[in-house]
Design an enzyme around this catalytic site. Structure first.
Site, PDB file in Angstrom:
ATOM      1  N   LYS A 159      -9.147   1.360   9.837  1.00 13.87           N
ATOM      2  CA  LYS A 159      -8.351   0.159   9.614  1.00 13.87           C
ATOM      3  C   LYS A 159      -6.929   0.457  10.079  1.00 13.87           C
ATOM      4  O   LYS A 159      -6.419   1.561   9.852  1.00 13.87           O
ATOM      5  CB  LYS A 159      -8.380  -0.196   8.119  1.00 13.87           C
ATOM      6  CG  LYS A 159      -7.672  -1.489   7.757  1.00 13.87           C
ATOM      7  CD  LYS A 159      -7.838  -1.813   6.264  1.00 13.87           C
ATOM      8  CE  LYS A 159      -7.175  -3.142   5.909  1.00 13.87           C
ATOM      9  NZ  LYS A 159      -7.339  -3.483   4.476  1.00 13.87           N
TER      10      LYS A 159
ATOM     11  N   SER B  32      -9.050  -8.255   3.330  1.00  8.03           N
ATOM     12  CA  SER B  32      -8.256  -7.996   4.517  1.00  8.03           C
ATOM     13  C   SER B  32      -8.918  -7.052   5.517  1.00  8.03           C
ATOM     14  O   SER B  32      -8.516  -7.039   6.685  1.00  8.03           O
ATOM     15  CB  SER B  32      -6.910  -7.406   4.103  1.00  8.03           C
ATOM     16  OG  SER B  32      -7.069  -6.123   3.553  1.00  8.03           O
TER      17      SER B  32
ATOM     18  N   SER C 262     -10.399  -6.294  -0.864  1.00  4.83           N
ATOM     19  CA  SER C 262     -10.309  -6.237   0.602  1.00  4.83           C
ATOM     20  C   SER C 262     -11.319  -5.328   1.293  1.00  4.83           C
ATOM     21  O   SER C 262     -11.436  -5.372   2.514  1.00  4.83           O
ATOM     22  CB  SER C 262      -8.904  -5.806   1.017  1.00  4.83           C
ATOM     23  OG  SER C 262      -8.022  -6.884   0.927  1.00  4.83           O
TER      24      SER C 262
END
Lengths: 95, 486
Positions: B78, B153, B177
């Site tokens: 990420k 997210s 998330s």
């Protein structure tokens, strides 16, 4: 509770955010919604409840105050917009 | 069997037997990203040359009998994890020009174990969002329906794993998330206990809630990656010095006798009726494996979303004050003075949702409102944590839905922050209480995947992984692949 434009301006100043006129209008609307939403917390009976400080009930760990890193200044400053002689440059602060 | 369809367990077996090399695997996945990511927008940066070099090194290490536990296995990070010499944007214009001078501990540990980093995944800006639509780099599309959001997210991480770009991706979870995008993309997402994985080099959003974890297709792979990521790090002051169990070694143990709590409030109104049926069927599978179920009560859980939307913005307003246009990140041109430099750099560099959360935080922390909002929220947070503590006196895990509905259309919720926030209604409690939780694929509603959510007590990741693994031995939902990405 609804927020008005003056309040949103005050908050934006505290947060160091420059907003456009459109953004102010949108922020008044959406921040008011958010504040209304979180206002439901006021219904909870929290008398005598100690506010949570840490999810694991642990104290902050301390470490000995010794130097553990070499100097990375030049490497780190590669990400800065404006530097001279190892110093970060900003607009003039003192006349 | 095509290389991109293999799990880490299968790839490890092939690398060990010499059926293929890490360079073969890496090349195959980089080709796949090049041909398929235009449809998804899952990656912000592809690190092809570095990946091939790392793969060649991994192959050399294996030949020299010096293979780490993740030797030669591809992974995607990420874009919230600092990676040395690579752009680390956190999905923001603010950091579009930021090249990290150091590696996050998570990145460092995975690389040291031999993992090969293919690139950096798209995400909601500063991890603030539940749909990946707040990213400066545009939304990620869900492989299961390109008109839908993959969640957020960690939407880029989830979409990457679902689309078979990599068997595993790192992710972070402040309110759901990791788990919400995992549920919406038919992948496994685990958020460990607060403090289990180092946050050093992981760009901070809400420091009392943030935790790093993984997105994979199987619980077995999650155990492999988490085993490397977890553990004490003196560079993160909230890292906890508790030994890391052998997650992979314990994963095969039976769940006979496991006590599963089902939260009464989680099946109330708000949950899609078909999702409720599917999740109840999944819980019945756990029963068929020898688990027993009891109903449990979390009386204050309805207040978890409003509590979160005080605590998280408050911490974010403080954490994001570091972006000042001076030391790194976006800087406004021709500022009149220092105040103007701060305000315009931040006004230009942050997107709408991030500004909204910073302002919400500044408001709830400001003089006259601190007690009514921030202090009150920390008190309610204590009540919610106490509810979980009481529940875990009687049960080993709590099971329920990960999300109220399957994936929603891109654009559907973007104008209403509250509707968007309510997506995380079942996941936020675990963050507030610092508990580990996992989402595992448990079926389809309207042809879209959904997840079974399991929460356990502090440091009981082994129990979650074992439970999810045993469930995956009985079901094959996780082997289903989106059309066009098989």
């Amino acid at each position: 509770m609804s927020l008005d434009k003056d309040q949103v301006q005050q908050i934006a100043t505290l947060a160091r955010l420059k907003l456009s006129e459109d953004e102010y209008a949108e922020s008044v609307k959406k921040l008011s919604k958010i504040v209304d939403f979180v206002d439901q917390l006021s219904q909870a009976d929290t008398s005598g409840v100690i506010p949570m400080a840490h999810p694991l009930d642990l104290a902050q760990r301390l470490r000995p105050d010794v130097v553990t890193e070499p100097d990375h200044r030049d490497h780190y400053q590669e990400n800065a917009a404006s530097v001279t002689d190892g110093l970060y440059l900003v607009p003039k602060v003192i006349e | 069997m095509a290389l991109h369809t293999m799990t880490m367990a299968e790839l490890t077996a092939g690398l060990e037997s010499g059926a293929f090399t890490s360079v073969d695997v890496t090349r195959s996945l980089l080709d796949r990203i090049a041909s398929h990511d235009a449809k998804l927008n899952a990656l912000i940066t592809v690190t092809g040359d570095a990946a091939l070099a790392a793969a060649a090194k991994a192959d050399g290490d294996r030949a020299a009998s010096n293979a780490g536990v993740l030797n030669g296995l591809p992974i995607i990070h990420k874009d919230i994890f600092c990676t040395r010499g690579v752009k680390t944007s956190c999905g923001s214009k603010m950091l579009d020009n930021f090249v990290s001078p150091y590696d996050a501990t998570v990145v460092e540990r995975l690389s040291a174990a031999g993992a090969v980093v293919l690139g950096k995944a798209n995400m909601d800006e500063f991890a603030m969002g539940s749909s990946n639509e707040t990213s400066f780099y545009g939304p990620v599309h869900n492989p299961w329906d390109l008109d839908c959001s993959p969640g957020g997210s960690s939407g880029g991480s989830a979409a990457s794993v679902a689309a078979r770009f990599a068997p595993a991706a790192t992710a972070t979870d402040t309110g759901g998330s990791i788990r919400q995008p995992a549920a919406l993309t038919n992948t496994v997402g685990i958020k460990p206990t607060y403090g289990r994985v180092s946050r050093y080099g992981m760009i901070a959003f809400a420091s009392s809630l943030d935790q790093a974890g993984t997105i994979t297709r199987t619980a077995d792979d999650a155990a492999r990656v988490l085993g490397v990521m977890a553990g004490f790090d003196e560079r993160d002051s909230t890292s906890v010095d508790v030994p890391v169990p052998d997650y992979l070694g314990e994963i095969g143990d039976s769940i006979k006798g496991l006590r599963v709590g089902v939260v009464r409030q989680h099946f109330d109104e708000g949950l899609d009726a078909d999702c409720a049926v599917t999740v109840k069927e999944a819980i019945a599978v756990l029963e068929s494996l020898g688990a027993t179920t009891v109903e449990v009560d979390l009386p204050n859980i309805d207040l978890s979303v409003p509590t979160y939307y005080v605590v998280a913005p408050a911490e974010c307003s403080s954490n994001l004050s570091r972006f000042d246009g001076v030391r790194f990140g976006h800087r406004a041109e021709n500022a009149d003075d220092l105040f103007d430099l701060y305000c315009r750099s931040r006004g230009e560099g942050f997107g709408d949702e991030v500004k909204r959360r910073i302002m919400t935080g500044a408001y709830v922390l400001s003089a006259g409102y601190y007690d009514a909002y921030y202090l009150k929220a920390q008190q309610v947070r204590q009540l919610i944590a106490d509810d979980f503590r009481k529940a875990f006196a009687d049960v080993d895990v709590i099971a329920g839905p990960t999300t109220p509905t399957p994936a929603f259309k891109l654009g559907d919720k973007v104008d209403d922050p509250i509707t968007m926030y309510l997506n995380d209604i079942y996941t936020i409690g675990a963050n507030l209480a610092g508990l580990p939780a996992i989402s595992v694929p448990c079926g389809f509603v309207s042809d879209l995947p959904i997840g079974l959510h399991l929460v356990a007590s502090h440091f009981a990741e082994s129990t979650l992984l074992r439970c999810a693994h045993q469930y995956q031995q009985q079901t094959d939902w996780h082997t289903a692949c989106a059309e066009g990405f098989a």
